[in-house]
Design a protein around this motif. Structure first.
Motif, PDB file in Angstrom:
ATOM      1  N   ASN A 385     -53.615 -12.436 -32.831  1.00 19.13           N
ATOM      2  CA  ASN A 385     -54.336 -11.828 -33.959  1.00 19.13           C
ATOM      3  C   ASN A 385     -53.414 -11.107 -34.946  1.00 19.13           C
ATOM      4  N   GLY A 386     -52.297 -11.740 -35.246  1.00 19.84           N
ATOM      5  CA  GLY A 386     -51.373 -11.174 -36.225  1.00 19.84           C
ATOM      6  C   GLY A 386     -50.455 -10.102 -35.674  1.00 19.84           C
ATOM      7  N   HIS A 387     -50.649  -9.732 -34.411  1.00 15.95           N
ATOM      8  CA  HIS A 387     -49.800  -8.729 -33.774  1.00 15.95           C
ATOM      9  C   HIS A 387     -48.957  -9.380 -32.685  1.00 15.95           C
ATOM     10  N   VAL A 388     -48.048  -8.615 -32.117  1.00  9.94           N
ATOM     11  CA  VAL A 388     -47.337  -9.028 -30.913  1.00  9.94           C
ATOM     12  C   VAL A 388     -47.977  -8.267 -29.746  1.00  9.94           C
ATOM     13  N   ALA A 389     -48.466  -9.013 -28.766  1.00 17.12           N
ATOM     14  CA  ALA A 389     -49.158  -8.401 -27.620  1.00 17.12           C
ATOM     15  C   ALA A 389     -48.430  -8.777 -26.345  1.00 17.12           C
ATOM     16  N   GLY A 390     -48.474  -7.874 -25.358  1.00 16.52           N
ATOM     17  CA  GLY A 390     -47.733  -8.162 -24.140  1.00 16.52           C
ATOM     18  C   GLY A 390     -48.288  -7.533 -22.892  1.00 16.52           C
ATOM     19  N   SER A 391     -47.769  -8.009 -21.771  1.00 21.03           N
ATOM     20  CA  SER A 391     -48.074  -7.444 -20.459  1.00 21.03           C
ATOM     21  C   SER A 391     -46.776  -7.010 -19.814  1.00 21.03           C
ATOM     22  N   ALA A 392     -46.828  -5.873 -19.129  1.00 21.65           N
ATOM     23  CA  ALA A 392     -45.626  -5.299 -18.527  1.00 21.65           C
ATOM     24  C   ALA A 392     -45.841  -5.077 -17.033  1.00 21.65           C
TER      25      ALA A 392
END
Length: 568
Positions: A385-392
């Protein structure tokens, strides 16, 4: 990767001897009880004999009376209620439990699961707008909401009340909801702080049942959902959670709800389910619905009252799980390739990898795989959605959430636990974030935390593994965080007969120690030791003790975690 063997600290010797005498058990067993904070006969009875009476009064939780009163008012006035929950296992089981319980009492109720990709984690503006458009005036939010201060303010403006049932750490301020149930609130005196999100939902329906004279059986029938959440959300299996898990596993193994039974059948696992079986067999399938498609399918399965619908939903979820595995393996291979071909990445104390084309639904699993391989705090990022998303994901003893706090000025939002978290940032902050995260980790992580550790409970002679010892050891279950399956070390053992390779990299063998019988062993991924494992050659090993069932014959088997020929 070589692992560090760490023998747990010696406990108070006097307490160990005294407890062993009181319980008439081996001192190795009493030492493990003392390690777990169990020092008296009464403590041991509580531990070994879980009882429904051990569950705490739900009204000890701050705001519980307010929550129950608001639900009673809504039902009396015929208001429309929405059960809102996160899209992972904890969230979907929490929604299924709460919705199913109230649906039996009241029909003007529905549930809502936010879209992982369009709405993201937690309370969403879209969810509130949907509620307003459909005449909903009360939302019960589960496994999310404790940090949604602005969203709750927005809901209040739209005339919608919220009851928040969450188990995550609160931020600096508590949302302005009608009631906020969260034992981790500083002003909440509830005796047990480690409930899952579904566990908070369970306390809510327990309180409602008590207040309205509903038989407790109408609450306990959902314990199979509670144990699935406890298992898959990696919460502590101590105190109240241990009681809930004990009876939840009983429910799964004797009388699971229609949806859980359908899932068990399609998973194909036979025999008695343990916490580990729930984590690896049921959890990934429930999660796959939200990772690949829509988590509402998981809720539809778990609330099913018709066997055919449950069968259909479980089959569909199983297909999604197969798709998830494909994405998981592909992305893991790509991520490993990125690291292996980059000397800078290899040399770091953290791993952060990004590819805008990776499937957001499986990056958490990939982060876990990379952590297993390189054993350091790891973040996997993609475009969403236009962002950078992540899991840690983190390593034993290192607080990942605190590390992210050191990067918060570069993040749009983040949340989670010590060992697992999610985050979102603007694309232009990506490079700065990668460098900052490495700086924070490098300056705060201890060298020993970067070496995977086998925690050993006690030294044991093989001759001590007798039927009584194993029977008592089995009662330490259910196993999980803060009550892991005990690991023992035995020295100067040797192969009895021949050791052989199975499955390409696993070793099956029989071992003895002077004065002991021979014990069958399985050593997964220890094939490199095969040439050294010769009859009469002494070595030491650490292992857990388990029961192996083959064609209805039950034997004790040692599950080998580590082998050393030249101990330091």
């Amino acid at each position: 990767m070589n692992k560090r063997w760490a023998l747990k600290d010696n406990t108070n010797h006097d307490d160990v001897i005294k407890l062993a005498a009181q319980l008439n058990i081996d001192t190795v067993l009493s030492a493990m009880l003392v390690q777990r904070g169990i020092t008296t006969f009464e403590d041991a009875r509580y531990f070994f004999r879980p009882d429904h009476r051990h569950l705490h009064d739900p009204f000890l939780m701050k705001d519980m009376e307010k929550a129950i009163l608001r639900i009673e008012q809504a039902i009396a006035a015929g208001e429309k209620i929405m059960i809102y929950g996160d899209y992972d296992v904890d969230g979907t089981t929490a929604v299924a439990l709460t919705y199913s319980f109230f649906k039996k009492l009241y029909t003007n109720i529905e549930y809502y699961i936010p879209d992982r990709y369009k709405e993201g984690y937690g309370i969403s503006t879209q969810g509130i707008d949907y509620a307003a458009e459909h005449g909903i005036t009360l939302i019960i939010a589960l496994d999310c909401g404790i940090k949604s201060v602005d969203k709750i303010d927005y809901a209040n403006e739209r005339g919608i009340d919220f009851i928040i049932c969450d188990h995550h750490l609160p931020g600096t301020s508590i949302p302005n909801a009608v009631a906020v149930l969260d034992p981790k609130r500083e002003d909440c005196e509830y005796p047990y702080k480690e409930l899952s999100g579904c566990g908070i939902g369970f306390k809510l329906i327990q309180a409602y049942a008590e207040k309205n004279n509903i038989p407790i059986e109408e609450v306990n029938c959902y314990l199979d959902l509670v144990v699935i959440s406890i298992s898959c959300d990696i919460v502590h299996i101590t105190g109240e959670n241990r009681v809930l898990a004990h009876f939840g596993l009983q429910k799964i193994n004797t009388d699971p709800c229609i949806g859980v039974k359908a899932l068990m059948e399609i998973a194909g696992k036979t025999g008695t389910y343990t916490i580990s079986d729930v984590v690896f067999s049921l959890g990934p399938r429930i999660n796959a619905a939200g990772r690949i498609d829509d988590a509402k399918h998981a809720v539809e399965l778990l609330i099913a009252t018709d066997k055919d619908i449950a069968k259909e939903k479980s089959a569909m979820i199983n297909v999604r799980n197969t798709e998830r595995k494909g994405h998981d393996l592909t992305i893991t291979d790509e991520a490993l390739g990125m690291i292996e071909n980059d000397e800078v990445l290899i040399a770091r104390k953290s791993t952060v990898v990004f590819n805008e084309d990776w499937h957001k639904g499986v990056i958490g699993i990939v982060a876990s795989r990379l952590t297993e391989k390189y054993y350091r705090p790891t973040i996997v990022l993609t475009r969403s959605n236009g962002h950078v998303a992540g899991s840690a994901r983190s390593v034993l003893g290192y607080d990942l959430y605190e590390a992210l706090c050191g990067c918060k000025d570069l993040l749009i939002q983040f949340g989670g636990h010590k060992y697992a978290a999610g985050l979102t940032m603007a694309p232009e902050n990506l490079e700065a974030f990668i460098e900052r995260f490495e700086e924070v980790v490098s300056s705060t992580i201890k060298p020993e935390q970067l070496i995977q550790q086998i925690q050993i409970d006690a030294e044991l002679r093989l001759s001590q593994i007798e039927p009584k010892f194993f029977r008592i050891l089995s009662q330490f279950a259910p196993f999980g965080p803060e009550n892991m399956a005990p690991v023992f070390i035995s020295k100067n053992v040797y192969v009895s007969g021949n050791a052989g390779l199975v499955g390409g990299s696993h070793i099956k063998m029989s071992v003895m120690q002077e004065g002991s019988a021979a014990f069958d062993c399985i050593a997964f991924n220890h094939g490199q030791y095969l040439e050294q494992l010769r009859p009469g050659v002494p070595f030491e090993m650490c292992y857990s003790i388990e029961e192996n069932v083959w064609r209805e014959r039950r034997t004790i088997q040692l599950n080998v975690k580590g082998i050393r020929f030249n101990p330091l």
